[in-house]
Scaffold this motif. Structure first.
Motif, PDB file in Angstrom:
ATOM      1  N   GLY A   1      22.565   9.612   1.780  1.00 58.33           N
ATOM      2  CA  GLY A   1      23.154  10.940   1.908  1.00 58.33           C
ATOM      3  C   GLY A   1      24.314  10.893   2.888  1.00 58.33           C
ATOM      4  N   ASP A   2      24.430  11.903   3.734  1.00 61.19           N
ATOM      5  CA  ASP A   2      25.478  11.912   4.760  1.00 61.19           C
ATOM      6  C   ASP A   2      24.993  11.108   5.963  1.00 61.19           C
ATOM      7  N   ILE A   3      25.656   9.996   6.201  1.00 56.44           N
ATOM      8  CA  ILE A   3      25.289   9.161   7.346  1.00 56.44           C
ATOM      9  C   ILE A   3      25.895   9.777   8.610  1.00 56.44           C
ATOM     10  N   PHE A   4      25.059  10.021   9.592  1.00 54.00           N
ATOM     11  CA  PHE A   4      25.548  10.651  10.818  1.00 54.00           C
ATOM     12  C   PHE A   4      25.469   9.734  12.037  1.00 54.00           C
ATOM     13  N   MET A   5      24.733   8.606  11.907  1.00 56.69           N
ATOM     14  CA  MET A   5      24.655   7.663  13.023  1.00 56.69           C
ATOM     15  C   MET A   5      24.416   6.254  12.499  1.00 56.69           C
ATOM     16  N   VAL A   6      25.098   5.289  13.128  1.00 53.65           N
ATOM     17  CA  VAL A   6      24.947   3.873  12.791  1.00 53.65           C
ATOM     18  C   VAL A   6      24.750   3.116  14.099  1.00 53.65           C
ATOM     19  N   GLU A   7      23.864   2.131  14.087  1.00 54.76           N
ATOM     20  CA  GLU A   7      23.700   1.281  15.269  1.00 54.76           C
ATOM     21  C   GLU A   7      23.516  -0.172  14.842  1.00 54.76           C
ATOM     22  N   VAL A   8      24.137  -1.058  15.600  1.00 53.19           N
ATOM     23  CA  VAL A   8      24.009  -2.499  15.349  1.00 53.19           C
ATOM     24  C   VAL A   8      23.998  -3.203  16.703  1.00 53.19           C
ATOM     25  N   ASP A   9      23.038  -4.102  16.908  1.00 53.59           N
ATOM     26  CA  ASP A   9      22.899  -4.815  18.174  1.00 53.59           C
ATOM     27  C   ASP A   9      22.968  -6.319  17.966  1.00 53.59           C
ATOM     28  N   TYR A  10      23.588  -7.000  18.933  1.00 50.24           N
ATOM     29  CA  TYR A  10      23.570  -8.462  18.980  1.00 50.24           C
ATOM     30  C   TYR A  10      22.796  -8.849  20.240  1.00 50.24           C
ATOM     31  N   LEU A  11      21.563  -9.337  20.055  1.00 49.14           N
ATOM     32  CA  LEU A  11      20.666  -9.632  21.169  1.00 49.14           C
ATOM     33  C   LEU A  11      20.267 -11.103  21.096  1.00 49.14           C
ATOM     34  N   HIS A  12      20.707 -11.882  22.054  1.00 48.62           N
ATOM     35  CA  HIS A  12      20.518 -13.335  21.955  1.00 48.62           C
ATOM     36  C   HIS A  12      20.691 -13.942  23.339  1.00 48.62           C
ATOM     37  N   ARG A  13      19.660 -14.522  23.879  1.00 47.90           N
ATOM     38  CA  ARG A  13      19.816 -15.143  25.196  1.00 47.90           C
ATOM     39  C   ARG A  13      20.664 -16.409  25.054  1.00 47.90           C
ATOM     40  N   ILE A  14      21.853 -16.391  25.646  1.00 49.23           N
ATOM     41  CA  ILE A  14      22.769 -17.538  25.610  1.00 49.23           C
ATOM     42  C   ILE A  14      23.143 -17.869  27.045  1.00 49.23           C
ATOM     43  N   TRP A  15      22.518 -18.919  27.594  1.00 52.11           N
ATOM     44  CA  TRP A  15      22.867 -19.337  28.954  1.00 52.11           C
ATOM     45  C   TRP A  15      23.477 -20.737  28.969  1.00 52.11           C
ATOM     46  N   ASP A  16      23.205 -21.533  27.944  1.00 49.83           N
ATOM     47  CA  ASP A  16      23.829 -22.860  27.852  1.00 49.83           C
ATOM     48  C   ASP A  16      25.154 -22.692  27.108  1.00 49.83           C
ATOM     49  N   LEU A  17      26.164 -22.206  27.816  1.00 50.00           N
ATOM     50  CA  LEU A  17      27.351 -21.675  27.156  1.00 50.00           C
ATOM     51  C   LEU A  17      28.478 -22.684  26.942  1.00 50.00           C
ATOM     52  N   LYS A  18      28.571 -23.721  27.788  1.00 54.27           N
ATOM     53  CA  LYS A  18      29.677 -24.677  27.707  1.00 54.27           C
ATOM     54  C   LYS A  18      31.002 -23.911  27.736  1.00 54.27           C
ATOM     55  N   TRP A  19      31.931 -24.163  26.801  1.00 53.59           N
ATOM     56  CA  TRP A  19      33.207 -23.444  26.882  1.00 53.59           C
ATOM     57  C   TRP A  19      33.062 -21.977  26.509  1.00 53.59           C
ATOM     58  N   TYR A  20      31.977 -21.623  25.842  1.00 53.60           N
ATOM     59  CA  TYR A  20      31.746 -20.224  25.510  1.00 53.60           C
ATOM     60  C   TYR A  20      31.524 -19.360  26.758  1.00 53.60           C
ATOM     61  N   GLY A  21      31.228 -19.987  27.874  1.00 49.81           N
ATOM     62  CA  GLY A  21      31.041 -19.246  29.111  1.00 49.81           C
ATOM     63  C   GLY A  21      32.327 -19.017  29.880  1.00 49.81           C
ATOM     64  N   SER A  22      33.434 -19.530  29.368  1.00 44.07           N
ATOM     65  CA  SER A  22      34.729 -19.398  30.045  1.00 44.07           C
ATOM     66  C   SER A  22      35.429 -18.107  29.637  1.00 44.07           C
TER      67      SER A  22
END
Length: 335
Positions: A145-166
């Motif tokens: 029908g008529d969509i009035f709310m949308v939600e999307v989450d990215y939940l992921h423990r990332i601590w070993d980041l290498k260059w992704y932590g820069s």
């Protein structure tokens, strides 16, 4: 049928998935691997028994006449130099997400792509996940029908980041990975964003940027959206999706849609492959590569080309700006 020749710039973790996708697509084959560290490219060549060239200089690869598609899989802060060079060499381009870290760099990419009329696709790869494709079809059919709310989450423990932590090389948590959720939020909302506000917090995560972001979005048609990105929570990977409408609701793979199933009294589960792993081997790179190959053959733009992907990227930039200023930010951005 003449095969499309593919080259990959950057032979890290994600490059392997492109190799498998190109080799599994009967319309394409890997002809060159480019890496500053020759051993990284040789590792993949030998693992997959590729009859391809190895280069440490991308310019030499771009001069090859038998290369039609270039996949840019480098750290985020150097995407633009390769995207612009590939466009000028008349190569079609796959750009790993995010396309760039600044609005100026994305503008350079868009200008080069438009001027040279090449096809592009940005690796918002979950567009080809079966659950997200199913949700897209349900929205198209008006099931909610008529969509009035949308939600999307990215939940992921990332601590070993290498260059992704820069911060310099990868950008914020949103640019590093949360952009997948922001892209899906905008995709399912089906309307431009009017305003966004966001906050972040930093834990003991060793990344150079805070790892948790809370986002609220107002769309031009009045619907609202919410998204959370966290690298910090001690939990398994989750990519949560919520679609809330006047005639139906979806929570991840659970659907309540009496319009579609008369007499329904409880949620039912959609039996399909879910976006439930952060491992790139689980992500549907095959669908993305197949779509670009077909787009090239048919002379059309691919589903998540640079112009469409820019809308998600602009929203990410606005979110980061809201965090920096502590104020809501209106879209479109004017600078």
């Amino acid at each position: 049928m003449k095969k499309l020749g593919a080259a990959i710039i950057g032979c890290g973790w994600v490059a392997e998935e492109y190799i498998k996708a190109f080799e599994n697509d009967e319309r394409s084959e890997v002809r060159t691997l480019v890496s500053r560290n020759r051993a990284n490219a040789e590792r993949y060549r030998d693992r997959y028994d590729l009859k391809c060239m190895i280069e440490t200089d991308a310019a030499k690869m771009l001069a090859q006449k038998d290369i039609d598609i270039v996949a840019v899989c480098t750290p985020h802060n150097v995407h633009t130099q390769y995207v612009v060079a590939a466009a000028k060499a008349d190569k079609h381009i796959i750009i790993e997400k995010p396309p760039a870290l600044t609005p100026e760099d994305v503008a350079k990419q868009r200008e080069a792509v438009k001027k040279n009329k090449v096809k592009t696709i940005v690796s918002f790869v979950l567009h080809w996940n079966p659950l997200l494709m199913t949700i897209d079809h349900l929205i198209e059919q008006g099931i909610f029908g008529d969509i009035f709310m949308v939600e999307v989450d990215y939940l992921h423990r990332i601590w070993d980041l290498k260059w992704y932590g820069s911060l310099e090389m990868s950008g914020t948590a949103l640019m590093t990975a949360g952009c997948h959720a922001v892209d899906a939020l905008r995709w399912f909302a089906r309307t431009p964003v009017e305003e966004v506000s966001a906050y972040q917090t930093k834990t003991y995560n060793p990344a150079e940027y805070p790892g948790t972001i809370s986002i609220n979005v107002k769309f031009q048609d009045g619907k609202i959206g919410r998204s959370t990105t966290t690298f910090d929570a001690n939990m398994p990977y989750r990519f949560n999706i919520g679609i809330y409408g006047t005639e139906g609701t979806l929570r991840n793979n659970e659907l309540y849609a009496p319009k579609l199933f008369p007499g329904q009294t409880d949620f039912l589960k959609i039996p399909c492959i879910l976006p439930d792993s952060g491992d790139v081997a689980h992500h549907p790179f095959q669908g993305m590569v197949d779509d670009l190959a077909l787009a090239i053959i048919e002379g059309r733009q691919a589903e998540a080309g640079i112009e469409e992907a820019y809308k998600s990227h602009e929203l990410c930039l606005a979110i980061d700006r809201s965090i920096e200023t502590g104020q809501p930010v209106r879209l479109p951005l004017t600078d």
